[in-house]
Design a protein around this motif. Structure first.
Motif, mmCIF file in Angstrom:
data_model
loop_
_atom_site.group_PDB
_atom_site.id
_atom_site.type_symbol
_atom_site.label_atom_id
_atom_site.label_comp_id
_atom_site.label_asym_id
_atom_site.label_seq_id
_atom_site.Cartn_x
_atom_site.Cartn_y
_atom_site.Cartn_z
ATOM 1 N N LEU A 44 0.822 -1.214 0.000
ATOM 2 C CA LEU A 44 0.000 0.000 0.000
ATOM 3 C C LEU A 44 0.858 1.267 0.000
ATOM 4 C CD1 LEU A 44 -2.720 -1.169 2.552
ATOM 5 C CD2 LEU A 44 -2.832 -1.231 0.051
ATOM 6 N N HIS A 45 1.973 1.215 -0.718
ATOM 7 C CA HIS A 45 2.905 2.336 -0.882
ATOM 8 C C HIS A 45 3.554 2.791 0.420
ATOM 9 C CE1 HIS A 45 1.585 2.516 -4.990
ATOM 10 N NE2 HIS A 45 0.332 2.577 -4.591
ATOM 11 N N SER A 46 3.610 1.902 1.409
ATOM 12 C CA SER A 46 4.307 2.230 2.647
ATOM 13 C C SER A 46 5.807 2.077 2.423
ATOM 14 C CB SER A 46 3.848 1.303 3.783
ATOM 15 O OG SER A 46 4.180 -0.039 3.472
ATOM 16 N N SER A 47 6.584 2.550 3.370
ATOM 17 C CA SER A 47 8.032 2.432 3.256
ATOM 18 C C SER A 47 8.487 1.029 3.628
ATOM 19 C CB SER A 47 8.714 3.431 4.186
ATOM 20 O OG SER A 47 8.464 4.741 3.755
ATOM 21 N N ALA A 48 9.505 0.567 2.968
ATOM 22 C CA ALA A 48 10.166 -0.683 3.323
ATOM 23 C C ALA A 48 11.553 -0.305 3.836
ATOM 24 C CB ALA A 48 10.263 -1.594 2.108
ATOM 25 N N TYR A 49 12.267 -1.243 4.365
ATOM 26 C CA TYR A 49 13.587 -0.929 4.894
ATOM 27 C C TYR A 49 14.459 -2.169 4.885
ATOM 28 C CZ TYR A 49 11.604 -3.127 8.978
ATOM 29 O OH TYR A 49 11.008 -4.025 9.811
ATOM 30 N N PHE A 50 15.761 -1.917 4.950
ATOM 31 C CA PHE A 50 16.757 -2.965 5.067
ATOM 32 C C PHE A 50 17.600 -2.654 6.294
ATOM 33 C CE2 PHE A 50 15.780 -2.806 0.572
ATOM 34 C CZ PHE A 50 15.608 -4.143 0.270
ATOM 35 N N VAL A 51 17.890 -3.655 7.097
ATOM 36 C CA VAL A 51 18.757 -3.490 8.263
ATOM 37 C C VAL A 51 20.073 -4.176 7.924
ATOM 38 C CG1 VAL A 51 19.070 -3.938 10.726
ATOM 39 C CG2 VAL A 51 16.784 -3.458 9.823
ATOM 40 N N LYS A 52 21.174 -3.461 8.155
ATOM 41 C CA LYS A 52 22.492 -3.982 7.798
ATOM 42 C C LYS A 52 23.482 -3.704 8.915
ATOM 43 C CE LYS A 52 21.737 -2.598 3.033
ATOM 44 N NZ LYS A 52 22.284 -1.901 1.886
ATOM 45 N N PHE A 53 24.520 -4.509 8.961
ATOM 46 C CA PHE A 53 25.658 -4.192 9.816
ATOM 47 C C PHE A 53 26.913 -4.645 9.105
ATOM 48 C CE2 PHE A 53 24.644 -8.444 11.201
ATOM 49 C CZ PHE A 53 25.866 -9.035 11.427
ATOM 50 N N TYR A 54 28.005 -4.050 9.490
ATOM 51 C CA TYR A 54 29.288 -4.377 8.873
ATOM 52 C C TYR A 54 29.855 -5.635 9.490
ATOM 53 C CZ TYR A 54 29.181 0.312 6.937
ATOM 54 O OH TYR A 54 28.826 1.436 6.250
ATOM 55 N N LEU A 55 30.455 -6.452 8.661
ATOM 56 C CA LEU A 55 31.149 -7.629 9.162
ATOM 57 C C LEU A 55 32.557 -7.237 9.588
ATOM 58 C CD1 LEU A 55 30.172 -10.351 6.547
ATOM 59 C CD2 LEU A 55 29.457 -10.219 8.930
ATOM 60 N N PRO A 56 33.081 -7.876 10.617
ATOM 61 C CA PRO A 56 34.479 -7.633 10.976
ATOM 62 C C PRO A 56 35.387 -7.999 9.794
ATOM 63 C CG PRO A 56 33.357 -8.877 12.695
ATOM 64 C CD PRO A 56 32.431 -8.815 11.517
ATOM 65 N N THR A 57 36.536 -7.377 9.725
ATOM 66 C CA THR A 57 37.475 -7.581 8.636
ATOM 67 C C THR A 57 37.745 -9.058 8.377
ATOM 68 O OG1 THR A 57 38.500 -5.488 9.217
ATOM 69 C CG2 THR A 57 39.751 -6.925 7.771
ATOM 70 N N LYS A 58 37.808 -9.828 9.450
ATOM 71 C CA LYS A 58 38.065 -11.266 9.362
ATOM 72 C C LYS A 58 37.112 -11.976 8.387
ATOM 73 C CE LYS A 58 37.474 -15.176 12.536
ATOM 74 N NZ LYS A 58 37.298 -15.541 13.941
ATOM 75 N N PHE A 59 35.877 -11.469 8.262
ATOM 76 C CA PHE A 59 34.858 -12.105 7.432
ATOM 77 C C PHE A 59 34.555 -11.343 6.140
ATOM 78 C CE2 PHE A 59 33.705 -13.458 11.792
ATOM 79 C CZ PHE A 59 33.858 -14.822 11.626
ATOM 80 N N SER A 60 35.271 -10.254 5.877
ATOM 81 C CA SER A 60 34.890 -9.423 4.738
ATOM 82 C C SER A 60 35.098 -10.098 3.382
ATOM 83 C CB SER A 60 35.613 -8.078 4.786
ATOM 84 O OG SER A 60 37.008 -8.267 4.730
ATOM 85 N N ALA A 61 36.118 -10.933 3.254
ATOM 86 C CA ALA A 61 36.369 -11.592 1.966
ATOM 87 C C ALA A 61 35.319 -12.668 1.669
ATOM 88 C CB ALA A 61 37.763 -12.202 1.936
#
Length: 162
Positions: A44-61
């Motif tokens: 019904l044209h409401s807003s949607a959203y995404f929740v994100k967080f950064y991974l520690p460098t150890k897991f970035s690759a």
């Protein structure tokens, strides 16, 4: 966004960092936690959203893949420019929109007027840096993507307030 839906997303992210992933890795929590708002993408044209967080460098690759039932997926951002407005207290619907409006007003009076970018698909993002259990000296930010004529354009004015 409803509190129940947001709680569900945060609980799934919590399960993921506590080991509900395909290699059962525990992942240290990082900050900020980002909530990106996509206007009109919901029912019904409401807003949607995404929740994100950064991974520690150890897991970035190679990030650990979430268990399928969590319905989470990794996302990566290319380098890009953002305009930021910092605010304190708890990030709530009542003050998030006001802070986003203040950022938009500041941008309209700056060299960055008319430079907001829609490439990401988000209207804006809220960055929260503190645990929900912290009650004083809280730090939050509202972020909006901006674009310039070239890659170095956002480096030319690293900090300004209007």
């Amino acid at each position: 966004m409803s509190l129940t839906t947001l709680s569900s997303v945060l609980f799934r992210l919590f399960q993921y960092i506590e080991g509900a992933n395909l290699n059962y890795s525990r992942i240290s929590m990082t900050v900020p936690v980002l909530t990106s708002i996509v206007p009109g993408a919901g029912p019904l044209h409401s807003s949607a959203y995404f929740v994100k967080f950064y991974l520690p460098t150890k897991f970035s690759a190679i990030p650990p893949l979430a268990l399928p039932e969590l319905n989470l997926r990794p996302d990566s951002w290319k380098s890009h420019c953002i305009a930021v407005r910092k605010f304190s207290g708890f990030a709530r619907d009542s003050n998030i929109v006001k802070e986003a409006e203040k950022l938009a007003l500041s941008l309209s009076k700056s060299p960055w007027a008319n430079s907001t970018s829609t490439d990401s698909g988000y209207a804006y993002s809220i960055a929260q840096y503190n645990s929900p259990l912290r009650f004083i000296r809280r730090v939050n930010e509202v972020w909006v993507d901006v674009s310039g004529p070239d890659e170095d354009s956002c480096k030319s004015r690293l900090m300004a307030e209007f």
